[in-house]
Motif scaffolding. Structure first.
Motif, PDB file in Angstrom:
ATOM      1  N   GLU A 429       0.649  -1.302   0.066  1.00 52.09           N
ATOM      2  CA  GLU A 429       0.004  -0.003  -0.059  1.00 52.09           C
ATOM      3  C   GLU A 429       0.857   1.188  -0.078  1.00 52.09           C
ATOM      4  O   GLU A 429       0.446   2.162  -0.800  1.00 52.09           O
ATOM      5  CB  GLU A 429      -0.787  -0.116   1.343  1.00 52.09           C
ATOM      6  CG  GLU A 429      -2.169  -1.040   1.029  1.00 52.09           C
ATOM      7  CD  GLU A 429      -3.038  -0.584   0.000  1.00 52.09           C
ATOM      8  OE1 GLU A 429      -3.088   0.665  -0.097  1.00 52.09           O
ATOM      9  OE2 GLU A 429      -3.679  -1.341  -0.352  1.00 52.09           O
ATOM     10  N   ASN A 430       2.126   1.310   0.938  1.00 56.22           N
ATOM     11  CA  ASN A 430       2.868   2.627   0.771  1.00 56.22           C
ATOM     12  C   ASN A 430       3.477   2.878  -0.390  1.00 56.22           C
ATOM     13  O   ASN A 430       4.222   3.872  -0.740  1.00 56.22           O
ATOM     14  CB  ASN A 430       3.971   2.242   1.976  1.00 56.22           C
ATOM     15  CG  ASN A 430       3.178   2.084   3.378  1.00 56.22           C
ATOM     16  OD1 ASN A 430       2.141   2.748   3.504  1.00 56.22           O
ATOM     17  ND2 ASN A 430       3.721   1.125   4.186  1.00 56.22           N
ATOM     18  N   ASP A 431       3.773   1.556  -1.382  1.00 53.39           N
ATOM     19  CA  ASP A 431       4.480   1.735  -2.506  1.00 53.39           C
ATOM     20  C   ASP A 431       3.597   1.889  -3.648  1.00 53.39           C
ATOM     21  O   ASP A 431       4.179   1.743  -4.827  1.00 53.39           O
ATOM     22  CB  ASP A 431       5.635   0.525  -2.667  1.00 53.39           C
ATOM     23  CG  ASP A 431       6.596   0.840  -1.596  1.00 53.39           C
ATOM     24  OD1 ASP A 431       6.978   1.877  -1.134  1.00 53.39           O
ATOM     25  OD2 ASP A 431       7.067  -0.476  -1.186  1.00 53.39           O
ATOM     26  N   MET A 432       2.345   1.853  -3.720  1.00 57.38           N
ATOM     27  CA  MET A 432       1.465   1.795  -4.890  1.00 57.38           C
ATOM     28  C   MET A 432       1.835   2.902  -5.614  1.00 57.38           C
ATOM     29  O   MET A 432       1.883   2.808  -7.021  1.00 57.38           O
ATOM     30  CB  MET A 432       0.096   1.559  -4.498  1.00 57.38           C
ATOM     31  CG  MET A 432      -0.320   0.504  -3.912  1.00 57.38           C
ATOM     32  SD  MET A 432      -0.185  -0.830  -5.119  1.00 57.38           S
ATOM     33  CE  MET A 432      -0.718  -2.543  -4.439  1.00 57.38           C
ATOM     34  N   GLY A 433       1.838   4.068  -5.096  1.00 60.67           N
ATOM     35  CA  GLY A 433       2.107   5.382  -6.160  1.00 60.67           C
ATOM     36  C   GLY A 433       3.417   5.201  -6.972  1.00 60.67           C
ATOM     37  O   GLY A 433       3.620   5.738  -8.042  1.00 60.67           O
ATOM     38  N   LEU A 434       4.675   4.867  -6.304  1.00 58.61           N
ATOM     39  CA  LEU A 434       5.930   4.659  -6.597  1.00 58.61           C
ATOM     40  C   LEU A 434       5.768   3.587  -7.923  1.00 58.61           C
ATOM     41  O   LEU A 434       6.401   3.771  -8.926  1.00 58.61           O
ATOM     42  CB  LEU A 434       6.882   4.194  -5.640  1.00 58.61           C
ATOM     43  CG  LEU A 434       7.242   5.327  -4.724  1.00 58.61           C
ATOM     44  CD1 LEU A 434       8.328   4.838  -3.699  1.00 58.61           C
ATOM     45  CD2 LEU A 434       7.900   6.563  -5.519  1.00 58.61           C
ATOM     46  N   LEU A 435       5.046   2.502  -7.618  1.00 62.39           N
ATOM     47  CA  LEU A 435       4.999   1.435  -8.516  1.00 62.39           C
ATOM     48  C   LEU A 435       4.313   1.723  -9.858  1.00 62.39           C
ATOM     49  O   LEU A 435       4.697   1.611 -10.859  1.00 62.39           O
ATOM     50  CB  LEU A 435       4.132   0.308  -7.836  1.00 62.39           C
ATOM     51  CG  LEU A 435       4.859  -0.805  -6.915  1.00 62.39           C
ATOM     52  CD1 LEU A 435       4.022  -1.871  -6.408  1.00 62.39           C
ATOM     53  CD2 LEU A 435       5.865  -1.590  -7.736  1.00 62.39           C
ATOM     54  N   GLU A 436       3.309   2.724  -9.455  1.00 65.48           N
ATOM     55  CA  GLU A 436       2.618   3.267 -10.779  1.00 65.48           C
ATOM     56  C   GLU A 436       3.499   4.386 -11.618  1.00 65.48           C
ATOM     57  O   GLU A 436       3.344   4.325 -12.789  1.00 65.48           O
ATOM     58  CB  GLU A 436       1.233   4.079 -10.372  1.00 65.48           C
ATOM     59  CG  GLU A 436       0.220   2.983  -9.861  1.00 65.48           C
ATOM     60  CD  GLU A 436      -0.988   3.939  -9.068  1.00 65.48           C
ATOM     61  OE1 GLU A 436      -0.902   5.209  -9.213  1.00 65.48           O
ATOM     62  OE2 GLU A 436      -1.788   3.196  -8.580  1.00 65.48           O
ATOM     63  N   GLU A 437       4.349   5.142 -10.704  1.00 65.30           N
ATOM     64  CA  GLU A 437       4.974   6.057 -11.497  1.00 65.30           C
ATOM     65  C   GLU A 437       6.109   5.208 -12.186  1.00 65.30           C
ATOM     66  O   GLU A 437       6.512   5.557 -13.525  1.00 65.30           O
ATOM     67  CB  GLU A 437       5.856   6.907 -10.447  1.00 65.30           C
ATOM     68  CG  GLU A 437       5.031   7.783  -9.637  1.00 65.30           C
ATOM     69  CD  GLU A 437       4.556   8.732 -10.527  1.00 65.30           C
ATOM     70  OE1 GLU A 437       5.250   9.080 -11.513  1.00 65.30           O
ATOM     71  OE2 GLU A 437       3.480   9.263 -10.308  1.00 65.30           O
ATOM     72  N   VAL A 438       6.826   4.054 -11.795  1.00 67.07           N
ATOM     73  CA  VAL A 438       7.788   3.350 -12.332  1.00 67.07           C
ATOM     74  C   VAL A 438       6.963   2.625 -13.754  1.00 67.07           C
ATOM     75  O   VAL A 438       7.674   2.608 -15.120  1.00 67.07           O
ATOM     76  CB  VAL A 438       8.391   2.425 -11.526  1.00 67.07           C
ATOM     77  CG1 VAL A 438       9.522   1.432 -12.415  1.00 67.07           C
ATOM     78  CG2 VAL A 438       9.206   2.903 -10.444  1.00 67.07           C
ATOM     79  N   ALA A 439       5.923   2.277 -13.486  1.00 63.02           N
ATOM     80  CA  ALA A 439       5.087   1.673 -14.883  1.00 63.02           C
ATOM     81  C   ALA A 439       4.839   2.621 -15.417  1.00 63.02           C
ATOM     82  O   ALA A 439       5.128   2.233 -16.947  1.00 63.02           O
ATOM     83  CB  ALA A 439       3.651   0.758 -14.107  1.00 63.02           C
ATOM     84  N   GLU A 440       4.324   3.875 -15.359  1.00 66.60           N
ATOM     85  CA  GLU A 440       4.186   4.776 -16.237  1.00 66.60           C
ATOM     86  C   GLU A 440       5.510   5.065 -17.145  1.00 66.60           C
ATOM     87  O   GLU A 440       5.358   5.420 -18.217  1.00 66.60           O
ATOM     88  CB  GLU A 440       3.763   5.926 -15.383  1.00 66.60           C
ATOM     89  CG  GLU A 440       3.636   7.349 -16.569  1.00 66.60           C
ATOM     90  CD  GLU A 440       2.494   7.176 -17.563  1.00 66.60           C
ATOM     91  OE1 GLU A 440       2.568   7.645 -18.684  1.00 66.60           O
ATOM     92  OE2 GLU A 440       1.533   6.118 -17.250  1.00 66.60           O
ATOM     93  N   LEU A 441       6.770   5.285 -16.240  1.00 61.09           N
ATOM     94  CA  LEU A 441       7.881   5.383 -16.991  1.00 61.09           C
ATOM     95  C   LEU A 441       8.290   4.206 -18.071  1.00 61.09           C
ATOM     96  O   LEU A 441       8.748   4.563 -19.035  1.00 61.09           O
ATOM     97  CB  LEU A 441       9.149   5.406 -15.918  1.00 61.09           C
ATOM     98  CG  LEU A 441      10.487   5.753 -16.321  1.00 61.09           C
ATOM     99  CD1 LEU A 441      10.694   7.046 -17.211  1.00 61.09           C
ATOM    100  CD2 LEU A 441      11.466   6.006 -15.104  1.00 61.09           C
ATOM    101  N   ALA A 442       8.103   3.173 -17.594  1.00 63.22           N
ATOM    102  CA  ALA A 442       8.490   1.937 -18.470  1.00 63.22           C
ATOM    103  C   ALA A 442       7.595   1.983 -19.675  1.00 63.22           C
ATOM    104  O   ALA A 442       8.016   1.794 -20.644  1.00 63.22           O
ATOM    105  CB  ALA A 442       7.996   0.650 -17.777  1.00 63.22           C
TER     106      ALA A 442
END
Length: 519
Positions: A429-442
């Protein structure tokens, strides 16, 4: 008396003159005697009374015919009546031996056959002569072959730009770059033993080796170079690559140019490849998201350095997880630069042969055969997906629509199913935003049109910002370090742009942090 020692005269009858004519009035006397009263043929059967005790004695019948005597056999002398009484006569020990080269034998002697000696001497002489001629011919052949081999090595060395490379090394004296001999690398890798193979790839086979001073190296035997231009530019490329000094790039220590296909020598990286780390027997389930993000950041930083700060810029051409190595501290090291090319300065220098690895290949590059910096960006985007999903870039065993990881990911992003493809072990839950950011970058890296993809330096900067956000969780403002304060200010400045693009995940984290900190 002994017959030969006494001459009888009639005057001897009435006087003693006979004795006066002989020395000391003495004449040798003969004692006639014999053993027993039986002949040899009888006594030899009576072992208890046989008098000829020496093994080298013989029985002789007496002149009377009623007894026998014992004599030593021919070639022996001594007392035949004693057990060891008859001893061998060494005829060759005389002052005048019977023949030259005399050899004593029990009871006799032998003389060499001079004719045989001459034949043997002739044969030995001929053999020695033939051997000398053969050795001379062999030595001449070996010397000729050695000169021929040295000539070939010099040819290859010059052909691969060795003279230019040596000149560059002399000009850049601070550069720790070595031109190795073939013999040194053969010795270091134990004759390129298969047990020392670290990996195989499209550009060659890598062997583990150890130099005489004990340092570990990785030796890459490259595949053949197809174009004359590649051969001419090889020395120049090695000179440039030798000057690359980035902590996240595997250091090129030297090369060997005196062979048909050059060999490259790199520093040895102990913890294998990122591919093995993610897809090995243990899988990637023990790798936290922070570690994955850190590896992605270091890999992106290395590629950004090559694209934007190396002079001239260098294009990798085969970015993939198996070309990213991990050192003892699991820091990323981008490798396989021996297959890279210098950034083309005009259209004639574009690569005309598609190279790379299926699953990572830039679709635009496959159509145009023109390798650009954006081709590396696409391949790096696939590596980002491997870190996010824990899945391989290409899975030929799966359903047709799931074989390509990049296509599967883009479909999931388009349909809003991102979390279905993200690795379960990093869904936090704490990393969901970061995961989405990395996915968007990919997804931006995987744009079909190269011009729409970000530059590697932009990718590295984005990952650096995300990494800093992850390293500094939101805490009350009075406890925030100065670096976090500046990060918040920077993030706030770009918030409008993020809202305009519909990218709210980072904005949510910033707003949440500001609210929690009372700001």
């Amino acid at each position: 008396m002994e017959t030969d020692a006494f001459w009888f005269k009639t005057t001897y009858l009435n006087t003693t003159a006979s004795l006066d004519e002989h020395e000391n009035h003495r004449v040798p006397a003969i004692l006639s005697w014999e053993v027993g009263n039986v002949t040899c043929d009888v006594v030899t059967k009576k072992n208890n009374s046989y008098a000829c005790l020496s093994t080298n004695s013989m029985c002789v019948n007496s002149s009377s015919g009623s007894g026998y005597l014992c004599n030593c056999k021919e070639g022996y002398q001594g007392n035949p009546y004693l057990p060891d009484g008859c001893q061998d006569i060494d005829e060759c020990a005389d002052k005048q031996p019977p023949c030259a080269g005399c050899k004593n034998t029990p009871g006799s002697f032998s003389c060499p056959d001079t004719r045989s000696l001459k034949v043997v001497a002739l044969a030995v002489g001929s053999s020695i002569g033939v051997a000398i001629v053969a050795i001379a011919i062999t030595c001449t052949y070996l010397i000729h072959e050695r000169k021929k081999l040295d000539k070939i090595k010099r040819k290859y060395f010059q052909q691969h730009g060795g003279m230019l490379l040596l000149q560059e090394i002399r000009l850049n004296q601070g550069t720790a770059f070595t031109v190795f001999t073939e013999a040194e690398l053969i010795d270091a890798t134990d004759k390129f033993d298969n047990r020392n193979i670290l990996g195989r790839g499209g550009h060659g086979t890598v062997y583990k080796g150890m130099l005489k001073e004990g340092s570990l190296i990785a030796v890459k035997r490259c595949v053949s170079m197809t174009s004359e231009q590649q051969k001419k530019e090889f020395g120049k490329e090695m000179s440039i690559l030798s000057q690359i000094n980035h902590k996240n790039v595997v250091k090129l220590l030297g090369c060997c140019l005196e062979v048909e296909v050059p060999m490259l020598v790199y520093e040895f990286i102990p913890n294998g490849t990122l591919f093995q780390f993610i897809h090995g027997s243990n899988g990637c389930h023990n790798i936290p998201f922070s570690t994955r993000l850190h590896i992605a950041l270091e890999s992106a930083a290395a590629l950004a350095y090559l694209h934007s700060w190396a002079s001239p810029p260098i294009l990798h051409g085969d970015v993939k997880s198996s070309n990213i190595l991990l050192d003892k501290n699991y820091a990323a090291k981008v490798s396989d630069f021996g297959a890279s090319i210098l950034a083309p300065t005009d259209e004639s220098q574009f690569v005309t042969l598609v190279q790379g690895t299926c699953g990572y290949l830039d679709p635009e590059y496959m159509q145009t055969c023109q390798l650009t910096d954006k081709s590396d960006v696409y391949s790096f985007g696939v590596v980002l997906l491997e870190l996010l999903t824990g899945k391989k870039a290409l899975n030929l065993e799966g359903p047709e629509n799931e074989r390509s990881l990049s296509l599967r990911f883009l479909c999931a992003m388009k349909e809003g199913r991102l979390m279905d493809i993200i690795d379960d072990c990093i869904k936090n839950e704490n990393d969901m935003g970061l995961l989405e950011e990395v996915a968007e970058l990919a997804s931006r890296c995987l744009e079909m049109v190269g011009e729409r993809r970000p530059a590697m330096r932009d990718v590295a900067e984005k990952l650096d910002r995300l990494s800093k956000v992850m390293q500094h969780p939101w805490v009350p403002a009075q406890h925030l370090p100065e670096e976090m304060e500046s990060l918040l200010e920077e993030s706030s400045m770009v918030s409008l742009e993020m809202i305009g693009t519909g990218n709210f995940s980072m904005e949510k984290r910033i707003v949440q942090g500001l609210l929690e900190s009372g700001r």
